[in-house]
Write a protein that holds these residues in place. Structure first.
Motif, PDB file in Angstrom:
ATOM      1  N   SER A 191       0.744  -1.095  -0.077  1.00 58.44           N
ATOM      2  CA  SER A 191       0.048   0.096  -0.066  1.00 58.44           C
ATOM      3  C   SER A 191       1.003   1.278  -0.133  1.00 58.44           C
ATOM      4  CB  SER A 191      -0.986   0.111   1.166  1.00 58.44           C
ATOM      5  OG  SER A 191      -0.461   0.147   2.319  1.00 58.44           O
ATOM      6  N   VAL A 192       0.462   2.290  -0.687  1.00 59.83           N
ATOM      7  CA  VAL A 192       1.072   3.550  -0.835  1.00 59.83           C
ATOM      8  C   VAL A 192       0.232   4.894  -0.510  1.00 59.83           C
ATOM      9  CG1 VAL A 192       2.582   5.061  -2.272  1.00 59.83           C
ATOM     10  CG2 VAL A 192       2.592   2.399  -2.532  1.00 59.83           C
ATOM     11  N   ASP A 193       0.716   5.435   0.029  1.00 59.79           N
ATOM     12  CA  ASP A 193       0.050   7.137   0.604  1.00 59.79           C
ATOM     13  C   ASP A 193       0.976   8.013  -0.116  1.00 59.79           C
ATOM     14  OD1 ASP A 193      -2.017   5.928   1.804  1.00 59.79           O
ATOM     15  OD2 ASP A 193      -1.370   6.914   3.998  1.00 59.79           O
ATOM     16  N   VAL A 194       0.500   8.836  -1.030  1.00 53.91           N
ATOM     17  CA  VAL A 194       1.362   9.875  -1.898  1.00 53.91           C
ATOM     18  C   VAL A 194       0.915  11.219  -1.646  1.00 53.91           C
ATOM     19  CG1 VAL A 194       2.413  10.936  -3.990  1.00 53.91           C
ATOM     20  CG2 VAL A 194       1.772   8.141  -3.797  1.00 53.91           C
ATOM     21  N   GLU A 195       1.860  11.967  -0.907  1.00 54.34           N
ATOM     22  CA  GLU A 195       1.307  13.387  -0.733  1.00 54.34           C
ATOM     23  C   GLU A 195       2.301  14.240  -1.463  1.00 54.34           C
ATOM     24  OE1 GLU A 195       2.370  13.432   3.759  1.00 54.34           O
ATOM     25  OE2 GLU A 195       0.205  12.562   4.045  1.00 54.34           O
TER      26      GLU A 195
END
Length: 130
Positions: free
Chosen positions: A66-70
């Motif tokens: 899983s990846v969170d991109v800000e």
């Protein structure tokens, strides 16, 4: 007698971190979670979660659960579970995900394929070419 399981610490459940102002050229392979607030030019492979912070940038290929991109990403992105794209994110390239969440304001200039299971993607490609 010393219990070896207590003396050996596991990296699972701990978060690795590259801080703002740090630039890394090369590949990263990890089983743990990772937060990137600096710059990575290279490939990232993990069985955990990756967070690309607001000041973070990746140029290369990511394969992750899983990846969170800000921050910024350009290249190829394969996420077996959830890709969360925050309003400050800028993504360019090719994306294959299990689930996708995009906040308003994000820049998403990518080809995107959604698969419930990335293993079926590889099987599906070989079936199409046969």
């Amino acid at each position: 007698m010393l219990n070896k399981s207590k003396t050996k610490e596991s990296s699972l459940g701990k978060t690795n971190r590259i801080v703002e102002g740090t630039s890394l050229k090369g590949d990263i392979d990890t089983q743990g979670d990772f937060r990137l607030d600096g710059t990575l030019i290279g490939n990232f492979n993990s069985t955990g979660k990756l967070v690309i912070g607001v000041t973070g940038e990746v140029q290369g290929e990511i394969k992750c659960k899983s990846v969170d991109v800000e921050g910024k990403f350009s290249g190829k992105l394969e996420v077996s579970d959830l890709l969360s794209i925050r309003s400050t994110a800028q993504i360019k390239g090719d994306v294959v995900v299990g689930k996708l969440a995009v906040e308003p304001g994000a820049i998403f200039e990518a080809t995107c394929a959604m698969k419930s299971n990335l293993k079926s993607l590889n099987n599906g490609q070989s079936e199409k070419t046969a």
